[in-house]
Design a protein around this motif. Structure first.
Motif, PDB file in Angstrom:
ATOM      1  N   PRO A 190       0.834  -1.218   0.000  1.00  0.00           N
ATOM      2  CA  PRO A 190       0.000   0.000   0.000  1.00  0.00           C
ATOM      3  C   PRO A 190       0.859   1.255   0.000  1.00  0.00           C
ATOM      4  CG  PRO A 190       0.024  -1.021   2.172  1.00  0.00           C
ATOM      5  CD  PRO A 190       0.695  -1.990   1.243  1.00  0.00           C
ATOM      6  N   SER A 191       0.281   2.322  -0.471  1.00  0.00           N
ATOM      7  CA  SER A 191       0.992   3.595  -0.498  1.00  0.00           C
ATOM      8  C   SER A 191       1.258   4.073   0.928  1.00  0.00           C
ATOM      9  CB  SER A 191       0.174   4.651  -1.245  1.00  0.00           C
ATOM     10  OG  SER A 191      -0.008   4.282  -2.592  1.00  0.00           O
ATOM     11  N   GLU A 192       2.413   4.719   1.116  1.00  0.00           N
ATOM     12  CA  GLU A 192       2.719   5.328   2.402  1.00  0.00           C
ATOM     13  C   GLU A 192       1.788   6.522   2.625  1.00  0.00           C
ATOM     14  OE1 GLU A 192       4.840   4.472   4.681  1.00  0.00           O
ATOM     15  OE2 GLU A 192       6.277   3.109   3.727  1.00  0.00           O
ATOM     16  N   THR A 193       1.647   6.923   3.867  1.00  0.00           N
ATOM     17  CA  THR A 193       0.842   8.086   4.185  1.00  0.00           C
ATOM     18  C   THR A 193       1.734   9.178   4.772  1.00  0.00           C
ATOM     19  OG1 THR A 193       0.319   7.184   6.371  1.00  0.00           O
ATOM     20  CG2 THR A 193      -1.230   6.727   4.582  1.00  0.00           C
ATOM     21  N   GLN A 251       5.027  12.743   2.472  1.00  0.00           N
ATOM     22  CA  GLN A 251       4.804  14.163   2.729  1.00  0.00           C
ATOM     23  C   GLN A 251       3.362  14.576   2.468  1.00  0.00           C
ATOM     24  OE1 GLN A 251       7.618  16.723   0.722  1.00  0.00           O
ATOM     25  NE2 GLN A 251       7.294  18.353   2.184  1.00  0.00           N
ATOM     26  N   TYR A 252       2.721  13.999   1.447  1.00  0.00           N
ATOM     27  CA  TYR A 252       1.384  14.441   1.050  1.00  0.00           C
ATOM     28  C   TYR A 252       0.333  13.337   1.047  1.00  0.00           C
ATOM     29  CZ  TYR A 252       4.103  18.352  -0.918  1.00  0.00           C
ATOM     30  OH  TYR A 252       4.954  19.405  -1.099  1.00  0.00           O
ATOM     31  N   GLY A 253       0.729  12.086   1.199  1.00  0.00           N
ATOM     32  CA  GLY A 253      -0.171  10.977   0.937  1.00  0.00           C
ATOM     33  C   GLY A 253      -1.217  10.720   2.010  1.00  0.00           C
ATOM     34  N   ALA A 254      -2.335  10.109   1.585  1.00  0.00           N
ATOM     35  CA  ALA A 254      -3.404   9.671   2.488  1.00  0.00           C
ATOM     36  C   ALA A 254      -4.098   8.471   1.866  1.00  0.00           C
ATOM     37  CB  ALA A 254      -4.403  10.796   2.739  1.00  0.00           C
ATOM     38  N   ASN A 255      -4.423   7.486   2.672  1.00  0.00           N
ATOM     39  CA  ASN A 255      -5.164   6.317   2.199  1.00  0.00           C
ATOM     40  C   ASN A 255      -6.602   6.322   2.675  1.00  0.00           C
ATOM     41  OD1 ASN A 255      -2.913   5.326   0.849  1.00  0.00           O
ATOM     42  ND2 ASN A 255      -2.236   4.088   2.583  1.00  0.00           N
TER      43      ASN A 255
END
Length: 624
Positions: free
Chosen positions: A309-312, A596-600
């Motif tokens: 999964p993408s980092e947050t 820096q900008y990510g959110a799941n």
């Protein structure tokens, strides 16, 4: 870092301990009674990592740095020719790198004139005119929404014969110049300055949750010079860029396509993974770890890991959520108000207050009360940067709390009040609200009550107003976040309100269904950069208020613009190769920016941003 507290204590003790039998122990001192005098002229010992201090580190030489995946990928995608872009040409050094850079230093004390109490220690570096102020008077660090600088905000105290310094509020920049090792605006710095006669040692400890898996510790040495070496200035003004390069071009390498990634390991006969494994490269265990890494696994380190999964975001929340409205003065009676979901800007003067955006509307009474502490006059004008709820939610309440005294008695009012004001009959009981016409159209279509809908609209170019002694301009930004975005520019104060076109907390909320596009977003960010002027070495000057996050200048907008361009180019390259949306998402094209900008979760996720970029690029494909 493993056993970090014990290691740092050992470092400080070793550096601060006087030479046995030669120098007596210096007792602990307060800021008012410094234990050691650091003032004077200091020259760095250039034999320490000379390449890093001079020409710059080699590409992919990341050994000894605890880079996480985001930091490694950011560095691998970095093309050093990015510094040829106009807004990158005169950037100063971040505080940790400034202490390691080429050039002499000058250190002096600042004391209160009557009591001679020590207020601050100043450090001036030749390279980039790096002026640091280390406050010694016990003042607190500013709140999270305060502006950031390359040197950051520093406070210090003497512990034994060491000066211990804490620094926050640094900008995005380089932890290592030349090969792209990054440091984020979330990094903090702890330093130790210790002097032994004419020898000065500085130890820097950088903690960065965005790009590092653990702190990085480095030491720097200096020798005292008996006379002023001179040449303390570093004049720099940006010049022409490479001719014919498009305004939306940012030099970078696609994931896995860094052409020089193997040059360093090949030159020194090292395994490729030796400088790519992050934190383990700092420890003796590296040797054993390299015996378990084959070539295929090493090559995978050049691209984002698949199937995860993408980092947050690891960033500290820079918006207050304590139920209060916080006021931050910007310049010339222009203020930023925080706490109601989206940033609000208020200009005051001898006329009524001019308000840009009104927040989410959950704390409107508190917002009105805060504005009344700034101005005895009521709110006269409200400008909306878009129709988005977190910027228009307080329109009705703030509008009803205001009045526009310029309208009563007007020749045009003789026809009918509603013909002038749009949706209300008495301008003495309501502020005049303005925005691009598409904001009005979309809010009416959504069934927004008339008292919350801007009636004073414009269609193209700009809407301008001279108010409270300043020229205020609304500039239309077509197809950016939506089809109705405006930048609001206070010309004399030199403050730009960007709305959701720019944020320090999240990826841009590109609403394709409401007319937004990734190319329009890039164009709008470039429009901001076309109007900013830095004060010195790439910072200060024009302030830019983001829709969300901390007060910024052109450097934060520049880094944000670069990010959007790079993500666009990665998605476009995959579209051109025939990739589907699912394949683009799986490729984790934002992996170096997610921390820096990510959110799941939440209203705007990384996946939504990538999908918006994909869909807007597909929609703009010739023939569609």
């Amino acid at each position: 870092m493993r056993n970090a507290p014990a290691l740092l204590v050992a470092i400080v003790v070793a550096l601060a301990a006087p030479l046995i039998g030669q120098v007596p122990q210096i007792p602990p001192a307060s800021a008012q009674s410094p234990a050691v005098d650091l003032s004077g002229y200091w020259a760095p010992a250039l034999h320490e990592d000379l390449m890093e201090r001079g020409a710059g580190s080699e590409i992919a030489d990341f050994g000894g740095f605890p880079l996480n995946e985001a930091g490694r990928l950011w560095a691998l995608s970095y093309d050093p020719s990015r510094v040829t872009l106009r807004h990158h040409q005169c950037e100063a050094y971040l505080a940790p790198y400034q202490m390691r850079a080429l050039g002499n230093f000058r250190i002096w004390e600042e004391r209160e004139s009557h009591t001679q109490r020590l207020l601050a220690i100043h450090v001036w570096a030749q390279t980039t005119e790096g002026h640091r102020i280390i406050w010694m008077d016990g003042r607190p660090h500013p709140p999270a929404w305060a502006p950031h600088t390359f040197r950051g905000f520093s406070t210090g105290q003497f512990v034994g014969n060491a000066l211990v310094v804490s620094t926050t509020h640094m900008k995005n920049g380089a932890l290592r110049r030349g090969n792209g090792v990054p440091q984020s605006d979330q990094a903090t710095l702890t330093e130790y300055f210790v002097r032994h006669s004419d020898h000065l040692t500085n130890v820097t400890v950088v903690t960065d949750p965005v790009f590092l898996s653990e702190p990085i510790v480095r030491s720097n040495d200096y020798y005292r010079q008996p006379v002023d070496p001179g040449a303390w200035l570093y004049a720099c003004d940006d010049g022409e860029q490479i001719l014919d390069r498009p305004a939306d071009a940012v030099p970078h390498y696609l994931f896995g396509q860094q052409p020089y990634a193997r040059e360093f390991s090949g030159r020194y006969k090292l395994p490729l993974a030796a400088s790519l494994l992050g934190g383990v490269t700092m420890y003796p265990e590296l040797s054993a770890r390299l015996r378990t890494v084959n070539d295929a696994e090493a090559n995978e380190l050049l691209s984002p890991a698949r199937g995860r999964p993408s980092e947050t975001s690891k960033a500290t929340d820079s918006e207050p959520r304590d139920g209060n409205i916080h006021i931050w003065p910007i310049r010339d009676n222009v203020y930023m108000l925080l706490g109601d979901g989206g940033n609000i800007v208020v200009q005051t003067g001898d006329q009524g207050a001019f308000v840009v955006d009104t927040g989410a509307g959950k704390l409107s009474e508190e917002v009105i009360a805060a504005i009344r502490t700034l101005s005895a006059n009521p709110i006269q004008f409200i400008a909306n940067t878009s129709f988005r709820r977190e910027h228009t939610g307080g329109n009705a309440a703030l509008g009803s709390a205001g009045q526009d005294p310029s309208l009563p008695g007007s020749f045009f009012l003789l026809a009918a009040p509603r013909g002038v004001t749009g949706f209300f009959d008495n301008p003495l009981t309501h502020a005049t609200m303005m925005a691009h016409a598409n904001v009005q159209v979309r809010m009416q279509a959504a069934g927004t009550p008339a008292g919350a809908v801007p009636a004073d609209t414009y269609l193209e170019d700009r809407r301008r107003k001279f108010h409270n002694g300043d020229a205020i301009e609304l500039f239309y930004q077509p197809a950016a976040v939506t089809d109705g975005d405006s930048l609001v520019f206070f010309r004399r104060a030199d403050v730009i309100v960007a709305g959701d076109i720019f944020s320090t907390t999240q990826y841009p909320v590109i609403d394709v269904k409401s007319g937004g596009s990734v190319q329009g977003e890039i164009n709008a960010l470039n429009e901001i950069l076309n109007r900013t002027v830095y004060r010195h070495q790439g910072e200060g000057g024009t302030y830019v208020v983001p829709g969300h996050g901390y007060l910024s200048d052109e450097h934060e907008v520049l880094e944000y613009r670069d990010m959007v361009v790079i993500v666009r180019d990665r998605v476009k390259a995959m579209i051109d190769a025939g990739a589907t949306l699912a394949q683009v998402k799986a490729a984790r094209v934002t992996a170096d920016y997610d921390t820096q900008y990510g959110a799941n979760t939440g209203p705007w996720t990384t996946e939504m941003f990538v999908e918006a970029v994909f869909n807007s690029l597909k929609a703009s494909t010739p023939g569609r």
